[in-house]
Structures are given as structure tokens and as C-alpha cells.
Design a protein around this motif. Sequence first.
Motif, short mmCIF file in Angstrom:
data_model
loop_
_atom_site.label_atom_id
_atom_site.label_comp_id
_atom_site.label_asym_id
_atom_site.label_seq_id
_atom_site.Cartn_x
_atom_site.Cartn_y
_atom_site.Cartn_z
N ARG A 104 39.62 95.33 40.50
CA ARG A 104 40.03 96.62 41.12
C ARG A 104 41.38 97.01 40.51
O ARG A 104 42.41 97.08 41.17
CB ARG A 104 40.10 96.48 42.63
CG ARG A 104 38.67 96.36 43.21
CD ARG A 104 38.68 95.72 44.56
NE ARG A 104 39.25 96.60 45.58
CZ ARG A 104 39.45 96.25 46.83
NH1 ARG A 104 39.10 95.03 47.21
NH2 ARG A 104 39.97 97.08 47.69
N ASN A 106 42.44 99.81 39.13
CA ASN A 106 43.03 101.11 39.50
C ASN A 106 43.87 101.01 40.77
O ASN A 106 44.98 101.52 40.85
CB ASN A 106 41.94 102.16 39.67
CG ASN A 106 41.38 102.58 38.33
OD1 ASN A 106 42.04 102.40 37.31
ND2 ASN A 106 40.17 103.11 38.35
N GLU A 107 43.32 100.30 41.73
CA GLU A 107 44.03 100.12 43.01
C GLU A 107 45.31 99.33 42.80
O GLU A 107 46.34 99.62 43.39
CB GLU A 107 43.13 99.39 44.00
CG GLU A 107 42.11 100.29 44.66
CD GLU A 107 41.18 99.51 45.59
OE1 GLU A 107 41.63 98.52 46.20
OE2 GLU A 107 39.99 99.89 45.68
N TRP A 109 47.21 99.18 40.14
CA TRP A 109 48.26 100.01 39.53
C TRP A 109 48.90 100.95 40.55
O TRP A 109 50.09 101.21 40.50
CB TRP A 109 47.69 100.84 38.37
CG TRP A 109 47.39 100.01 37.14
CD1 TRP A 109 46.17 99.79 36.59
CD2 TRP A 109 48.33 99.27 36.34
NE1 TRP A 109 46.26 98.96 35.52
CE2 TRP A 109 47.60 98.62 35.33
CE3 TRP A 109 49.71 99.06 36.39
CZ2 TRP A 109 48.17 97.83 34.38
CZ3 TRP A 109 50.28 98.27 35.43
CH2 TRP A 109 49.54 97.67 34.44
N GLU A 110 48.05 101.43 41.45
CA GLU A 110 48.56 102.37 42.46
C GLU A 110 49.58 101.70 43.38
O GLU A 110 50.53 102.32 43.84
CB GLU A 110 47.40 102.92 43.30
CG GLU A 110 46.66 104.05 42.61
CD GLU A 110 45.34 104.35 43.26
OE1 GLU A 110 45.10 103.91 44.40
OE2 GLU A 110 44.51 105.03 42.59
N ASN A 111 49.37 100.40 43.65
CA ASN A 111 50.24 99.68 44.58
C ASN A 111 51.54 99.17 43.95
O ASN A 111 52.46 98.80 44.65
CB ASN A 111 49.49 98.51 45.20
CG ASN A 111 48.36 99.00 46.09
OD1 ASN A 111 48.45 100.10 46.65
ND2 ASN A 111 47.30 98.23 46.17
N SER A 113 55.01 99.48 41.95
CA SER A 113 56.02 100.52 41.74
C SER A 113 56.19 100.83 40.25
O SER A 113 56.11 99.91 39.42
CB SER A 113 57.35 100.03 42.33
OG SER A 113 58.37 100.11 41.40
N PRO A 114 56.37 102.09 39.88
CA PRO A 114 56.52 102.47 38.46
C PRO A 114 57.70 101.75 37.82
O PRO A 114 57.69 101.46 36.63
CB PRO A 114 56.78 103.98 38.51
CG PRO A 114 56.43 104.41 39.86
CD PRO A 114 56.44 103.24 40.78
#
Lengths: 149, 199
Positions: A104, A106-107, A109-111, A113-114
Motif C-alpha cells: 500500500r 500510495n497510503e 507516502w500520504e502519511n 511528512s514531505p
Amino acid sequence: MISQHISEEDIQLYVLDASKVKEEVAQHLEQCPACKARVKEYEMLFTGIGSLPKASFDFDVAALVLPQLPEKKKASSYKIAGITIAVIAAAGLISLPFILLQFRVNELWENISPWLIGLAAVMAVAFIGISLWEMYERYRQQIRKLNFE
Amino acid sequence: MSVSTNHRNPDKYLVDRVLNGDKQAFATIIHNTEALVAQMVFRMVPRAEDRKDLVQDIYIKVYSNLQGFRHQARLSTWICQITYNTCISYLRKKQLLLPGYDNESSDEEDIMPVQGPVAADESDAQLFNKERLMILQAAMEKLSPIHRTLVTLYHQEEMSYQEIGVITGLPEGTVKSYLFRARKALKENLLLNYKKEEL
């Protein structure tokens, strides 16, 4: 036929390989006594160089060198096996989070921090840069050893 | 125990044996190449007492770097390359590679003695007698070490311009140009000597 005398370069070329000079040059050489004499001089010179005694050492080179040889570090099969295991382990470690998270990505990366991603990218680039620099330094040392520089 | 070189690729066979720890194979490499190395070292290194150290240095470098030899050229060419670079490095250290060295002859130079021509070269002997060979030898000594080496590799070892280029790291055009100049200088030097003799 050329009326001027042949250049030194063409005379040398003619003596080394007559087939490589232009036909006009060859024609001139057949009919010009002065140029013929220059050809003869070079022929004599080349014969002379070929007759010079060849140099040889007046000592046994192998007997001199063999005792001085450094002991070789054997590139053993253990080393190769070790590297292979290390590569597989590293690949396993890198892929472990993806396996655990059941791909997973994509999930994931979303979680994150940049800032953390940026920091990781900078560290990765720095690591690659340092590794490349070390490789280049090792290569230069090797070249210096051979006196190619 | 001698190492047989009766193999499809004797260079690779010998290198592999050395890399597996067979020092006798390295002795075979030395025997196969020492004549060529001697030709180069004698032409480039004027001091006889330095040659022994240099040849030792050359073969230790060959041994230590054999693992990096990629068989892109013949082993002898690679060894000649190391020989050339080691000698150039020596000449630089001793400041014997200064501009204008072409026309100088060092007093310390140990000129190779000219032996009588061998029976097989009877026709050569007729053309070029012992005295002339001595004059030619002296004329060779007046060339720069690099020019002398190029003349030897081309005319005595019968190497191509390309091969000499690989060994010296010089472009093929430069090798040709250096050889042209060296031959011209030798011829002029010989003519000058003959004229002196005639007077």
C-alpha cells in the motif's frame, strides 16, 4: 613526373613501404640520382638499426623479482558468497516495509511528512555522491600506482 | 616446475594461474617479456646501476595490478606500457627529461657494447660493418630517451605505430612525427660522421 626533389618525409615513407607513396614520387625516385642517393642512405640506416645488438639484462630477472613479490590476497569464494548474501539481505530490508504494508505504497507516502521525504532524498544523494567519490579516489590511487599520471 | 603455455590464450592462462597464487606462472611471464622490457629500459635509462631497481619495480607493479588486466591488449603490450610509464617517471624524477635533452649526451651513459655481427646476418654485416654500427650506436645515444625507444620499438621490435601509441599513450600521429624526426636526426648524424672520417 615531379621536377622538384622529394621531401624527406616521402623518402622515409618510400623506404618503409614503397607502395604507400604517390606514383609521381616513385617515378621521380627512379630517375633522380640525388633522391636515389637519399633513399640509399635511409636503407643503410634502417639496415643498421636492425643489426644493432639487442639489449639484455646481465642478471636473472625472475630470481630477482620472485622473492620480492607481495603476498596476494586471494579473492576467495567466501568473499563472493559474503557479498551476495549482503546484497540479498539489503534488498530484503528495503522491501520489508512494502511487504509488511502489503504494497500500500500510495497510503504510505500520504502519511509521511514531505520534510522527511526531502531529508531522506538528500541523505540518499549524499550517500551516492560519497560512494562515487570514494570509487574515483580508489581508481586514481590505482592509476598513480601504475604511473599513468 | 615450468608452466606450459601451450594453450589457446596463453596470456589468459598465465594470468589466471598467477591470480590463483602460482608464482611459477609469473616467472614464465617474466621470461616471456624480459627481452622486450630490457630493450625499453636500456634505451630509456642511461644509468646501469638504476636499471636493476627499475626492472624489479616494473615487475612488482605488473604482479600487483594483474587483477586489473582486462585482456584488451596483449599482456606484453600492457607490461611495455607499465615499463614505459615507470621509466618516464624515473626520468622525470632524475630530471633527465628536460627540454633540449635531445641533443645532449650524458657522460654517465652506459653505452651498450657493439658486438660483432652474427653469422646469420652476413649480408647485413657487409652493408654495415662493425665500425659503422658503433657510429650508429653513438648516434642513437644522442637521441632523447623517448625517440630512442620509439626507434627501437619500431625498427628492432617491428611494432606498428598503433601498438607504440598504446604503449606510450601518444597519439599515432605524434608517434609518426617523433619517428620521422628521430630517423632524420640519425641519418644526419651518421652523414656528419662519415664526412668527418673522409676528411
